[in-house]
Write a protein that holds these residues in place. Structure first.
Motif, PDB file in Angstrom:
ATOM      1  N   LEU A  14       0.771  -1.235   0.000  1.00 55.56           N
ATOM      2  CA  LEU A  14       0.000   0.000   0.000  1.00 55.56           C
ATOM      3  C   LEU A  14       0.808   1.293   0.000  1.00 55.56           C
ATOM      4  CD1 LEU A  14      -2.937  -0.754   2.473  1.00 55.56           C
ATOM      5  CD2 LEU A  14      -2.858  -1.019   0.004  1.00 55.56           C
ATOM      6  N   VAL A  15       1.981   1.292   0.626  1.00 50.69           N
ATOM      7  CA  VAL A  15       2.657   2.547   0.927  1.00 50.69           C
ATOM      8  C   VAL A  15       2.868   3.426  -0.303  1.00 50.69           C
ATOM      9  CG1 VAL A  15       4.841   3.555   1.703  1.00 50.69           C
ATOM     10  CG2 VAL A  15       3.733   1.782   3.059  1.00 50.69           C
ATOM     11  N   PHE A  16       3.316   2.837  -1.397  1.00 45.70           N
ATOM     12  CA  PHE A  16       3.595   3.660  -2.574  1.00 45.70           C
ATOM     13  C   PHE A  16       2.387   3.820  -3.488  1.00 45.70           C
ATOM     14  CE2 PHE A  16       7.990   2.109  -1.548  1.00 45.70           C
ATOM     15  CZ  PHE A  16       8.435   3.345  -1.078  1.00 45.70           C
ATOM     16  N   GLN A  17       1.219   3.341  -3.021  1.00 38.82           N
ATOM     17  CA  GLN A  17      -0.019   3.588  -3.750  1.00 38.82           C
ATOM     18  C   GLN A  17      -0.764   4.819  -3.224  1.00 38.82           C
ATOM     19  OE1 GLN A  17      -2.707   0.305  -4.984  1.00 38.82           O
ATOM     20  NE2 GLN A  17      -1.519  -0.948  -3.546  1.00 38.82           N
ATOM     21  N   VAL A  18      -0.781   4.979  -1.894  1.00 47.94           N
ATOM     22  CA  VAL A  18      -1.682   5.959  -1.283  1.00 47.94           C
ATOM     23  C   VAL A  18      -1.382   7.391  -1.701  1.00 47.94           C
ATOM     24  CG1 VAL A  18      -2.145   4.461   0.690  1.00 47.94           C
ATOM     25  CG2 VAL A  18      -0.283   6.137   0.828  1.00 47.94           C
ATOM     26  N   GLY A  19      -0.143   7.671  -2.063  1.00 49.79           N
ATOM     27  CA  GLY A  19       0.194   9.024  -2.490  1.00 49.79           C
ATOM     28  C   GLY A  19      -0.581   9.462  -3.704  1.00 49.79           C
ATOM     29  N   HIS A  20      -0.952   8.511  -4.553  1.00 44.27           N
ATOM     30  CA  HIS A  20      -1.668   8.829  -5.789  1.00 44.27           C
ATOM     31  C   HIS A  20      -3.112   9.272  -5.534  1.00 44.27           C
ATOM     32  CE1 HIS A  20       1.573   7.464  -8.348  1.00 44.27           C
ATOM     33  NE2 HIS A  20       1.611   6.299  -7.729  1.00 44.27           N
ATOM     34  N   LEU A  21      -3.590   9.101  -4.303  1.00 42.07           N
ATOM     35  CA  LEU A  21      -4.964   9.511  -3.994  1.00 42.07           C
ATOM     36  C   LEU A  21      -5.126  11.030  -3.978  1.00 42.07           C
ATOM     37  CD1 LEU A  21      -5.738   6.937  -1.172  1.00 42.07           C
ATOM     38  CD2 LEU A  21      -6.909   7.082  -3.377  1.00 42.07           C
ATOM     39  N   GLY A  22      -4.030  11.747  -3.831  1.00 43.05           N
ATOM     40  CA  GLY A  22      -4.091  13.201  -3.853  1.00 43.05           C
ATOM     41  C   GLY A  22      -5.018  13.758  -2.789  1.00 43.05           C
ATOM     42  N   LYS A  36      -8.247  -7.638  12.153  1.00 46.89           N
ATOM     43  CA  LYS A  36      -6.996  -7.861  12.874  1.00 46.89           C
ATOM     44  C   LYS A  36      -5.857  -8.220  11.931  1.00 46.89           C
ATOM     45  CE  LYS A  36      -9.042  -9.154  17.310  1.00 46.89           C
ATOM     46  NZ  LYS A  36      -9.129 -10.150  18.401  1.00 46.89           N
ATOM     47  N   GLU A  37      -6.190  -8.550  10.698  1.00 51.58           N
ATOM     48  CA  GLU A  37      -5.161  -8.848   9.708  1.00 51.58           C
ATOM     49  C   GLU A  37      -4.725  -7.547   9.042  1.00 51.58           C
ATOM     50  OE1 GLU A  37      -4.493 -11.510   5.646  1.00 51.58           O
ATOM     51  OE2 GLU A  37      -6.316 -11.706   6.831  1.00 51.58           O
ATOM     52  N   GLY A  38      -3.469  -7.172   9.249  1.00 46.11           N
ATOM     53  CA  GLY A  38      -2.980  -5.915   8.711  1.00 46.11           C
ATOM     54  C   GLY A  38      -2.629  -6.018   7.238  1.00 46.11           C
ATOM     55  N   PRO A  39      -2.541  -4.862   6.558  1.00 45.78           N
ATOM     56  CA  PRO A  39      -2.203  -4.851   5.145  1.00 45.78           C
ATOM     57  C   PRO A  39      -0.705  -5.038   4.933  1.00 45.78           C
ATOM     58  CG  PRO A  39      -2.351  -2.622   5.922  1.00 45.78           C
ATOM     59  CD  PRO A  39      -2.705  -3.504   7.100  1.00 45.78           C
ATOM     60  N   ARG A  40      -0.324  -5.267   3.707  1.00 46.66           N
ATOM     61  CA  ARG A  40       1.097  -5.289   3.360  1.00 46.66           C
ATOM     62  C   ARG A  40       1.519  -3.866   3.016  1.00 46.66           C
ATOM     63  NH1 ARG A  40       4.709  -9.319   2.313  1.00 46.66           N
ATOM     64  NH2 ARG A  40       6.603  -8.664   1.212  1.00 46.66           N
ATOM     65  N   PHE A  41       2.626  -3.428   3.583  1.00 42.02           N
ATOM     66  CA  PHE A  41       3.117  -2.086   3.321  1.00 42.02           C
ATOM     67  C   PHE A  41       4.056  -2.043   2.112  1.00 42.02           C
ATOM     68  CE2 PHE A  41       2.779   0.581   7.470  1.00 42.02           C
ATOM     69  CZ  PHE A  41       1.415   0.374   7.489  1.00 42.02           C
ATOM     70  N   PHE A  42       5.051  -2.952   2.131  1.00 44.13           N
ATOM     71  CA  PHE A  42       6.108  -2.924   1.123  1.00 44.13           C
ATOM     72  C   PHE A  42       6.218  -4.268   0.422  1.00 44.13           C
ATOM     73  CE2 PHE A  42       7.396   0.225   4.301  1.00 44.13           C
ATOM     74  CZ  PHE A  42       7.638   1.333   3.499  1.00 44.13           C
ATOM     75  N   ALA A  43       6.640  -4.247  -0.826  1.00 43.10           N
ATOM     76  CA  ALA A  43       6.840  -5.481  -1.582  1.00 43.10           C
ATOM     77  C   ALA A  43       8.062  -6.235  -1.076  1.00 43.10           C
ATOM     78  CB  ALA A  43       6.987  -5.166  -3.074  1.00 43.10           C
ATOM     79  N   ASN A  44       9.079  -5.498  -0.618  1.00 38.93           N
ATOM     80  CA  ASN A  44      10.303  -6.111  -0.104  1.00 38.93           C
ATOM     81  C   ASN A  44      10.043  -6.747   1.263  1.00 38.93           C
ATOM     82  OD1 ASN A  44      12.901  -5.834   1.689  1.00 38.93           O
ATOM     83  ND2 ASN A  44      13.624  -5.898  -0.432  1.00 38.93           N
ATOM     84  N   ASP A  45      10.346  -8.033   1.410  1.00 35.93           N
ATOM     85  CA  ASP A  45      10.034  -8.761   2.652  1.00 35.93           C
ATOM     86  C   ASP A  45      10.795  -8.218   3.850  1.00 35.93           C
ATOM     87  OD1 ASP A  45       8.242 -10.427   1.394  1.00 35.93           O
ATOM     88  OD2 ASP A  45       9.714 -12.015   1.006  1.00 35.93           O
ATOM     89  N   TYR A  46      12.065  -7.814   3.671  1.00 33.56           N
ATOM     90  CA  TYR A  46      12.869  -7.326   4.794  1.00 33.56           C
ATOM     91  C   TYR A  46      12.333  -5.997   5.303  1.00 33.56           C
ATOM     92  CZ  TYR A  46      16.801  -5.616   7.525  1.00 33.56           C
ATOM     93  OH  TYR A  46      17.579  -5.113   8.530  1.00 33.56           O
TER      94      TYR A  46
END
Length: 237
Positions: A14-22, A36-46
């Motif tokens: 999600l992190v690099f998507q939300v900026g496009h919402l303007g 209780k299940e959180g979203p994925r923030f980054f594609a990179n696992d680390y």
């Protein structure tokens, strides 16, 4: 030709998507997904791993620092009783910092790409997914960044013996804040004042996000006139 409104794909990082919402970001981020299940923030696992923190990590990491700060203060000439008073003062100072950060930093209005992205990382994610148990507390690395200006501010106004105890008190206040915040979301308090604090905080999330910025106390909401209306909080169960 009217540009098509951007839609966030919740099945992707999600992190690099939300900026496009303007300018639509603020509306989107306050439409909570109570899971209780959180979203994925980054594609990179680390990098993704670094965004997740269990609540017990906070006291495990920071309480030894609190004890060390108190010990240093006494070694520098503070009496134990004076050091204890400084700890209490530091805890009180934290409650003001807690309110100020929550109101003026965590709830800043953004609409630019990077503004939205940074806000989502800092606090927006919590309003979008308020029950994400692994992102309810600050990762220690992020908290350490906040500690630096706090320490630098204290040394400008306090003596070398007072500074560590005040710092330790502020840090203890932070630990109480983060653990309290986690409990208000995932605990089921049956007695006051915890029961009131849970209603108070959930009211901030689900009814009126522009008021009720205190977490451990409503003191500064009372002082600065951001106390939610009685009828709003009284309906919260």
């Amino acid at each position: 030709m009217v540009a098509q409104e951007f839609t966030v794909d919740l099945n992707k990082a999600l992190v690099f998507q939300v900026g496009h919402l303007g300018e639509h970001y603020q509306e989107w981020v306050h439409q909570s997904i109570v899971s209780k299940e959180g979203p994925r923030f980054f594609a990179n696992d680390y990098v993704e791993f670094l965004t997740r923190t269990k609540w017990w990590v906070i006291p495990l990491v920071w309480l030894p620092v609190v004890c060390f700060s108190l010990m240093v203060s006494i070694q520098r000439g503070n009496t134990p009783s004076n050091a204890a008073l400084m700890v209490v003062a530091g805890m009180f100072l934290w409650t003001l910092m807690e309110y100020t950060l929550h109101r003026f930093v965590f709830h800043i209005h953004t609409k630019s790409y990077w503004g939205n992205t940074m806000h989502y990382l800092l606090h927006g994610c919590h309003h979008k997914h308020p029950m994400d148990g692994l992102r309810l507390v600050f990762p220690p690395a992020a908290a350490a960044i906040i500690c630096v200006p706090f320490w630098n501010l204290l040394i400008l106004f306090t003596t070398p013996a007072m500074t560590p105890a005040l710092f330790g008190g502020g840090l203890l206040g932070y630990v109480i804040y983060d653990c309290t915040h986690y409990y208000l979301h995932h605990g089921q308090p049956s007695k006051e004042p915890a029961k009131h604090l849970k209603r108070y905080h959930l009211n901030h999330h689900f009814r009126i996000q522009t008021k009720g910025f205190g977490i451990t106390s409503s003191l500064w909401d009372i002082v600065f006139g951001t106390l939610p209306p009685e009828k709003s909080s009284s309906k919260m169960t």
